[in-house]
Design a protein around this motif. Structure first.
Motif, PDB file in Angstrom:
ATOM      1  N   GLY A   1       0.814  -1.202   0.000  1.00 13.29           N
ATOM      2  CA  GLY A   1       0.000   0.000   0.000  1.00 13.29           C
ATOM      3  C   GLY A   1       0.847   1.251   0.000  1.00 13.29           C
ATOM      4  N   SER A   2       0.210   2.374   0.291  1.00 13.95           N
ATOM      5  CA  SER A   2       0.927   3.644   0.378  1.00 13.95           C
ATOM      6  C   SER A   2       0.357   4.455   1.537  1.00 13.95           C
ATOM      7  N   VAL A   3       1.238   5.242   2.143  1.00 16.67           N
ATOM      8  CA  VAL A   3       0.868   6.061   3.291  1.00 16.67           C
ATOM      9  C   VAL A   3       0.783   7.521   2.848  1.00 16.67           C
ATOM     10  N   THR A   4      -0.292   8.179   3.236  1.00 17.73           N
ATOM     11  CA  THR A   4      -0.446   9.593   2.900  1.00 17.73           C
ATOM     12  C   THR A   4      -0.805  10.380   4.159  1.00 17.73           C
ATOM     13  N   HIS A   5      -0.442  11.645   4.148  1.00 16.09           N
ATOM     14  CA  HIS A   5      -0.748  12.552   5.250  1.00 16.09           C
ATOM     15  C   HIS A   5      -1.735  13.572   4.716  1.00 16.09           C
ATOM     16  N   THR A   6      -2.923  13.636   5.328  1.00 12.22           N
ATOM     17  CA  THR A   6      -3.956  14.560   4.855  1.00 12.22           C
ATOM     18  C   THR A   6      -4.583  15.284   6.052  1.00 12.22           C
ATOM     19  N   HIS A   7      -5.546  16.135   5.750  1.00 10.67           N
ATOM     20  CA  HIS A   7      -6.314  16.823   6.782  1.00 10.67           C
ATOM     21  C   HIS A   7      -7.778  16.501   6.549  1.00 10.67           C
ATOM     22  N   GLN A   8      -8.536  16.393   7.638  1.00 10.67           N
ATOM     23  CA  GLN A   8      -9.957  16.083   7.489  1.00 10.67           C
ATOM     24  C   GLN A   8     -10.786  16.776   8.562  1.00 10.67           C
ATOM     25  N   ARG A   9     -12.097  16.742   8.342  1.00 11.31           N
ATOM     26  CA  ARG A   9     -13.050  17.268   9.322  1.00 11.31           C
ATOM     27  C   ARG A   9     -13.441  16.128  10.250  1.00 11.31           C
TER      28      ARG A   9
ATOM     29  N   PRO B   1      -4.908  16.773  11.207  1.00  8.69           N
ATOM     30  CA  PRO B   1      -3.990  15.963  10.412  1.00  8.69           C
ATOM     31  C   PRO B   1      -4.202  14.470  10.697  1.00  8.69           C
ATOM     32  N   VAL B   2      -4.257  13.682   9.650  1.00  5.60           N
ATOM     33  CA  VAL B   2      -4.415  12.229   9.786  1.00  5.60           C
ATOM     34  C   VAL B   2      -3.484  11.526   8.806  1.00  5.60           C
ATOM     35  N   TRP B   3      -3.094  10.333   9.166  1.00  5.02           N
ATOM     36  CA  TRP B   3      -2.312   9.467   8.288  1.00  5.02           C
ATOM     37  C   TRP B   3      -3.228   8.357   7.801  1.00  5.02           C
ATOM     38  N   ARG B   4      -3.130   8.047   6.519  1.00  5.67           N
ATOM     39  CA  ARG B   4      -3.974   7.004   5.922  1.00  5.67           C
ATOM     40  C   ARG B   4      -3.117   5.985   5.195  1.00  5.67           C
ATOM     41  N   LEU B   5      -3.596   4.753   5.222  1.00  2.00           N
ATOM     42  CA  LEU B   5      -2.974   3.671   4.467  1.00  2.00           C
ATOM     43  C   LEU B   5      -3.938   3.283   3.358  1.00  2.00           C
ATOM     44  N   ALA B   6      -3.498   3.446   2.116  1.00  3.17           N
ATOM     45  CA  ALA B   6      -4.320   3.073   0.962  1.00  3.17           C
ATOM     46  C   ALA B   6      -3.816   1.737   0.435  1.00  3.17           C
TER      47      ALA B   6
END
Length: 124
Positions: free
Chosen positions: A36-44, A59-64
């Motif tokens: 997979g891949s790890v991304t750093h994003t922002h969310q509500r 800020p959250v980290w996600r695994l796709a």
């Protein structure tokens, strides 16, 4: 001339064989990995009174990941971010090794086909 060409191709094949053995040694290490891949994003967050209701700011980290044609996105706990990133890096290294192995295989086939052409004496 043909003997020099054969010798050069044989030498190249032996070099590839050594590189392949080194690559296989690297790939056969049984280290864990995460595809997979790890991304750093922002969310509500969804809390009505939170400042993120106007602008996403958490800020959250996600695994796709993708398995069996289905894409999946998971949140990563802050405490697990570094470990997951390292395991994803292991996956990328493994994937790159497989690509290198494919390229070596194509190169070997081309060298062997060239040897066949050189050695072909034909029939008159």
């Amino acid at each position: 001339m043909a003997k020099n060409q054969v010798a050069a191709r044989l030498q190249a094949l032996r070099r590839l064989e050594r590189r392949r053995a080194e690559l296989l040694d690297r790939l056969l290490v049984s280290a864990p990995l995460i595809r997979g891949s790890v991304t750093h994003t922002h969310q509500r967050c969804g809390t009505p009174g939170c400042r993120c209701a106007i602008k996403p700011s958490h800020p959250v980290w996600r695994l796709a990941t993708s398995r069996d044609g289905h894409k999946r996105c998971q949140l990563i706990r802050q405490s697990d971010v570094e470990e997951v990133r390292e395991l994803v890096a292991c996956y990328r290294d493994y994937r790159d090794g497989l690509r290198e192995l494919d390229a070596m295989h194509k190169e070997e086939k081309a060298l062997l086909r060239g040897l066949m052409e050189i050695r072909d004496v034909g029939y008159a």
